[in-house]
Write an enzyme that holds these catalytic residues in place. Structure first.
Site, PDB file in Angstrom:
ATOM      1  N   ASP A 166      -0.692  -5.036   2.768  1.00 29.62           N
ATOM      2  CA  ASP A 166      -0.413  -5.194   1.372  1.00 29.62           C
ATOM      3  C   ASP A 166       0.115  -6.652   0.807  1.00 29.62           C
ATOM      4  O   ASP A 166       1.223  -6.777   0.206  1.00 29.62           O
ATOM      5  CB  ASP A 166       1.185  -4.266   0.954  1.00 29.62           C
ATOM      6  CG  ASP A 166       0.831  -2.887   0.771  1.00 29.62           C
ATOM      7  OD1 ASP A 166      -0.662  -2.591   0.461  1.00 29.62           O
ATOM      8  OD2 ASP A 166       1.620  -2.080   0.826  1.00 29.62           O
ATOM      9  N   HIS A 202      -6.591  -0.259   1.055  1.00 28.51           N
ATOM     10  CA  HIS A 202      -6.857   1.016   1.472  1.00 28.51           C
ATOM     11  C   HIS A 202      -8.468   0.981   1.557  1.00 28.51           C
ATOM     12  O   HIS A 202      -8.974   1.695   2.410  1.00 28.51           O
ATOM     13  CB  HIS A 202      -6.533   1.982   0.320  1.00 28.51           C
ATOM     14  CG  HIS A 202      -5.232   2.451   0.294  1.00 28.51           C
ATOM     15  ND1 HIS A 202      -4.465   2.924  -0.573  1.00 28.51           N
ATOM     16  CD2 HIS A 202      -4.099   1.373   0.804  1.00 28.51           C
ATOM     17  CE1 HIS A 202      -3.229   3.031  -0.731  1.00 28.51           C
ATOM     18  NE2 HIS A 202      -2.911   2.130   0.305  1.00 28.51           N
ATOM     19  N   ASP A 205      12.099   4.767  -6.253  1.00 25.36           N
ATOM     20  CA  ASP A 205      12.472   3.260  -6.489  1.00 25.36           C
ATOM     21  C   ASP A 205      13.435   3.147  -7.446  1.00 25.36           C
ATOM     22  O   ASP A 205      14.286   2.032  -7.415  1.00 25.36           O
ATOM     23  CB  ASP A 205      11.014   2.641  -6.946  1.00 25.36           C
ATOM     24  CG  ASP A 205       9.848   2.883  -5.885  1.00 25.36           C
ATOM     25  OD1 ASP A 205      10.115   3.430  -5.049  1.00 25.36           O
ATOM     26  OD2 ASP A 205       8.694   2.633  -6.517  1.00 25.36           O
ATOM     27  N   GLU A 207      -7.080   1.067  -4.314  1.00 25.99           N
ATOM     28  CA  GLU A 207      -6.471  -0.250  -3.661  1.00 25.99           C
ATOM     29  C   GLU A 207      -7.296  -0.988  -2.552  1.00 25.99           C
ATOM     30  O   GLU A 207      -7.906  -0.484  -1.735  1.00 25.99           O
ATOM     31  CB  GLU A 207      -5.185   0.426  -2.942  1.00 25.99           C
ATOM     32  CG  GLU A 207      -4.564  -0.538  -2.459  1.00 25.99           C
ATOM     33  CD  GLU A 207      -3.005  -0.181  -2.087  1.00 25.99           C
ATOM     34  OE1 GLU A 207      -2.293   0.673  -2.909  1.00 25.99           O
ATOM     35  OE2 GLU A 207      -2.610  -0.651  -1.043  1.00 25.99           O
ATOM     36  N   ASP A 258      -5.074  -0.727  -7.425  1.00 23.06           N
ATOM     37  CA  ASP A 258      -3.857  -1.103  -6.855  1.00 23.06           C
ATOM     38  C   ASP A 258      -4.360  -2.424  -6.262  1.00 23.06           C
ATOM     39  O   ASP A 258      -5.085  -2.726  -5.185  1.00 23.06           O
ATOM     40  CB  ASP A 258      -3.126  -0.296  -5.644  1.00 23.06           C
ATOM     41  CG  ASP A 258      -2.094   0.569  -6.433  1.00 23.06           C
ATOM     42  OD1 ASP A 258      -2.152   0.302  -7.576  1.00 23.06           O
ATOM     43  OD2 ASP A 258      -1.606   1.125  -5.697  1.00 23.06           O
ATOM     44  N   ASP A 297       0.151  -3.675  -5.819  1.00 25.92           N
ATOM     45  CA  ASP A 297       0.882  -3.053  -4.949  1.00 25.92           C
ATOM     46  C   ASP A 297       0.910  -4.140  -3.665  1.00 25.92           C
ATOM     47  O   ASP A 297       0.150  -3.961  -2.806  1.00 25.92           O
ATOM     48  CB  ASP A 297      -0.109  -1.906  -4.576  1.00 25.92           C
ATOM     49  CG  ASP A 297       0.869  -0.838  -3.676  1.00 25.92           C
ATOM     50  OD1 ASP A 297       1.850  -1.273  -3.244  1.00 25.92           O
ATOM     51  OD2 ASP A 297       0.446   0.301  -3.712  1.00 25.92           O
ATOM     52  N   ASP A 331      -1.967  -1.654   6.780  1.00 27.48           N
ATOM     53  CA  ASP A 331      -1.909  -1.804   5.217  1.00 27.48           C
ATOM     54  C   ASP A 331      -0.632  -2.848   5.113  1.00 27.48           C
ATOM     55  O   ASP A 331       0.267  -2.467   4.892  1.00 27.48           O
ATOM     56  CB  ASP A 331      -1.461  -0.560   4.766  1.00 27.48           C
ATOM     57  CG  ASP A 331      -1.498  -0.411   3.225  1.00 27.48           C
ATOM     58  OD1 ASP A 331      -2.233  -1.176   2.751  1.00 27.48           O
ATOM     59  OD2 ASP A 331      -0.972   0.499   2.748  1.00 27.48           O
ATOM     60  N   GLU A 356      -5.024   8.196  -5.511  1.00 29.56           N
ATOM     61  CA  GLU A 356      -5.350   6.860  -4.686  1.00 29.56           C
ATOM     62  C   GLU A 356      -5.874   7.377  -3.382  1.00 29.56           C
ATOM     63  O   GLU A 356      -5.148   7.590  -2.413  1.00 29.56           O
ATOM     64  CB  GLU A 356      -3.881   6.270  -4.712  1.00 29.56           C
ATOM     65  CG  GLU A 356      -3.884   4.969  -4.341  1.00 29.56           C
ATOM     66  CD  GLU A 356      -2.837   4.044  -4.406  1.00 29.56           C
ATOM     67  OE1 GLU A 356      -1.973   4.376  -5.256  1.00 29.56           O
ATOM     68  OE2 GLU A 356      -2.418   3.277  -3.306  1.00 29.56           O
ATOM     69  N   HIS A 374       7.703   4.544  -8.264  1.00 31.32           N
ATOM     70  CA  HIS A 374       7.989   5.788  -7.815  1.00 31.32           C
ATOM     71  C   HIS A 374       9.344   6.405  -8.368  1.00 31.32           C
ATOM     72  O   HIS A 374      10.230   5.367  -8.374  1.00 31.32           O
ATOM     73  CB  HIS A 374       8.000   5.738  -6.289  1.00 31.32           C
ATOM     74  CG  HIS A 374       6.807   5.413  -5.393  1.00 31.32           C
ATOM     75  ND1 HIS A 374       6.483   3.960  -5.419  1.00 31.32           N
ATOM     76  CD2 HIS A 374       6.021   6.038  -4.903  1.00 31.32           C
ATOM     77  CE1 HIS A 374       5.592   3.970  -4.540  1.00 31.32           C
ATOM     78  NE2 HIS A 374       4.974   5.288  -4.479  1.00 31.32           N
TER      79      HIS A 374
HETATM   80  C1  XUL Z   1       0.932   3.106  -0.039  1.00 35.87           C
HETATM   81  C2  XUL Z   1       0.641   3.004  -1.422  1.00 35.87           C
HETATM   82  C3  XUL Z   1       1.400   3.631  -2.452  1.00 35.87           C
HETATM   83  C4  XUL Z   1       0.986   4.362  -3.645  1.00 35.87           C
HETATM   84  C5  XUL Z   1       1.909   4.717  -4.505  1.00 35.87           C
HETATM   85  O1  XUL Z   1      -0.119   2.512   0.811  1.00 35.87           O
HETATM   86  O2  XUL Z   1      -0.287   2.294  -2.007  1.00 35.87           O
HETATM   87  O3  XUL Z   1       2.536   2.681  -2.892  1.00 35.87           O
HETATM   88  O4  XUL Z   1       0.417   3.048  -4.424  1.00 35.87           O
HETATM   89  O5  XUL Z   1       2.577   5.865  -3.934  1.00 35.87           O
HETATM   90 CO    CO Z   2      -1.219   1.673  -3.646  1.00 34.74          CO
END
Ligand code: XUL
Ligand code: CO
Length: 445
Positions: free
Chosen positions: A315, A277, A110, A274, A302, A345, A313, A238, A107
């Site tokens: 991650d 998600h 970042d 993702e 992702d 991610d 989430d 996404e 991003h």
């Molecule tokens: C948030 C997410 C983000 C996107 C990019 O859940 O997945 O990191 O991948 O903005």
């Molecule tokens: Co993501």
């Protein structure tokens, strides 16, 4: 790829990670990811196209809603924001080249210091991007995608492209314009839109129809601008159902596909799916991949996973080989990636505080997808699932079933057929357990 070391080595004592095979006791080696090994027609590296995520790997510091940072980075102490960004970029490229992933993602904020004014924001980002471009050229590492963070700053609390205040929408557009300039400059293969706050929290104060139309207009303008400056990559949406917004407009694959088609964006936009998600939206990861693949819109992935016992989430790094096998079956079935890849991610846990943990986490994720790829290719080569799946639909291959698929029979024709066939239709097994056993046999046989 030889490892890049900047002004200072940030991961001392850790060299390039290589493939040592499943018998190796070295935690800093791949057991299953062997980049040059051919699986089917392509090497593992070409199938999997791994990317490291800047935000999780070089910024995330282990904070959670209950506690302060636990993870320190060598650049944390640097007070000059641009100098800090340079140190971080050195650290990022050292990590990426030691790990050996061909891609990275970031991003805007970042990688570069954020600023209130567009002019300062753009200057900061362009300064850092010049350095990233030089590092890309020196190492051969490529940008899988970049994106604009339009959800962290307080101005975006009511959304970005869907904000009821036009001034906020325009400010978001400025970030996307600069983001597309950056994508073009760095040769990004894709540009991502994740709509963190593109949704709503209360229906009574929200004009959903108007907000979604604004989002479509915004994306159309971004597409047109990107193409006008020569951006050749894929635009990616996404999906995510919730968090941080209560209802997000890009709920899941099916929702996004409907949106893209309705607004005529499906030629330039694809989906970045993702895992966590998809599971948050009540689907399996493979389900959302298959929905996108069936629409010809599976763009990128992702890679991560959630936790079975909670609904947010998390991650986490992917380690579940059943899940990676299912994902790779869909991906291979769809012909693999074009511009997309597997972006981690994913973040190490709050208590994984050693610099080496960042390597272990990625090594595990890459090995898990390598195992999934190998298993999926074996399943495909042996024709196991395909045979069973095709057989289930054999009644549509010939005769009246084929006429139905070809549009050569009407409802009355079906009625007549059913009437003449008599009352009882024999049960046909779906053979679910048998197929589950086949997958285990391939994985562990
Ligand atoms: C948030 C997410 C983000 C996107 C990019 O859940 O997945 O990191 O991948 O903005
Ligand atoms: Co993501």
């Amino acid at each position: 790829m030889s490892s890049f070391i900047g002004k200072k080595e940030y991961f001392p004592g850790i060299g390039p990670i290589s493939y040592e095979g499943p018998q190796s006791d070295n935690p800093l080696a791949f057991k299953f990811y062997n980049p040059s090994e051919k699986i089917g027609k392509k090497t593992m590296a070409d199938h999997l196209r791994f990317a490291v995520a800047y935000w999780h790997s070089f910024n995330a510091n282990g904070t959670d809603p209950f506690g302060a940072a636990t993870i320190q980075y060598p650049w944390d102490g640097e007070k000059n924001p641009l100098a800090q960004a340079e140190m971080k970029a050195d650290g990022a490229f050292e990590f990426i080249t030691k790990l050996g992933t061909p891609f990275y993602c970031f991003h805007d904020v970042d990688a570069a210091p954020d600023a209130e004014s567009v002019a300062e924001y753009e200057k900061n980002l362009q300064t850092v991007v010049a350095g990233l471009k030089a590092r890309q050229a020196a190492t051969g590492v490529k940008l899988l995608w970049n994106t604009a963070n339009m959800f962290s700053h307080p101005r975006y609390m009511n959304g970005a492209a869907t904000n009821p205040d036009f001034r906020v929408l325009a400010r978001a557009a400025a970030q996307v314009k600069v983001g597309l300039d950056v994508a073009t400059e760095l040769g990004a293969q894709n540009y991502v839109f994740w709509g963190g706050r593109e949704g709503y929290t209360m229906l009574m104060n929200t004009n959903m129809k108007r907000e979604q139309e604004h989002l479509a207009k915004f994306l159309t303008l971004a597409r047109d601008y990107g193409r006008s400056i020569g951006f050749k990559g894929t635009f990616l949406i996404e999906p995510k159902p919730m968090e941080p917004s209560k209802h997000q407009y890009d709920f899941d694959s099916a929702t996004v596909i409907g949106f893209l088609r309705y607004f005529g964006l499906d030629k330039d936009f694809k989906l970045n799916i993702e895992a966590n998600h998809a599971t948050l939206s009540g689907h399996e990861f493979a389900h959302d991949l298959q929905v996108a693949a069936d629409a010809g819109l599976l763009g990128s992935i992702d890679a991560n996973r959630g936790d079975d016992r909670n609904g947010w989430d998390t991650d986490q790094f992917p380690t579940d080989v059943y899940q990676t096998t299912q994902a790779m079956l869909v991906l291979l079935g769809a012909g693999g990636f074009a511009t997309g890849g597997l972006n981690f991610d994913a973040k190490r846990r709050r208590n994984s505080t050693d610099p080496a943990d960042l390597f272990y986490a990625h090594i595990g994720g890459m090995d898990s997808f390598a195992l999934g790829l190998r298993a999926a290719q074996k399943i495909i080569d042996r024709g196991l699932l395909k045979t069973y799946r095709d057989d289930r639909y054999a009644s549509f291959d010939t005769g009246k079933g084929k006429d139905f698929e070809d549009g050569k029979i009407n409802l009355k024709g079906l009625y007549d057929l059913a009437k003449s066939e008599g009352a009882s239709i024999p049960a046909t097994s779906g053979k679910q357990e048998l197929l589950e056993n086949l997958v285990n046999q391939v994985l562990f046989g």
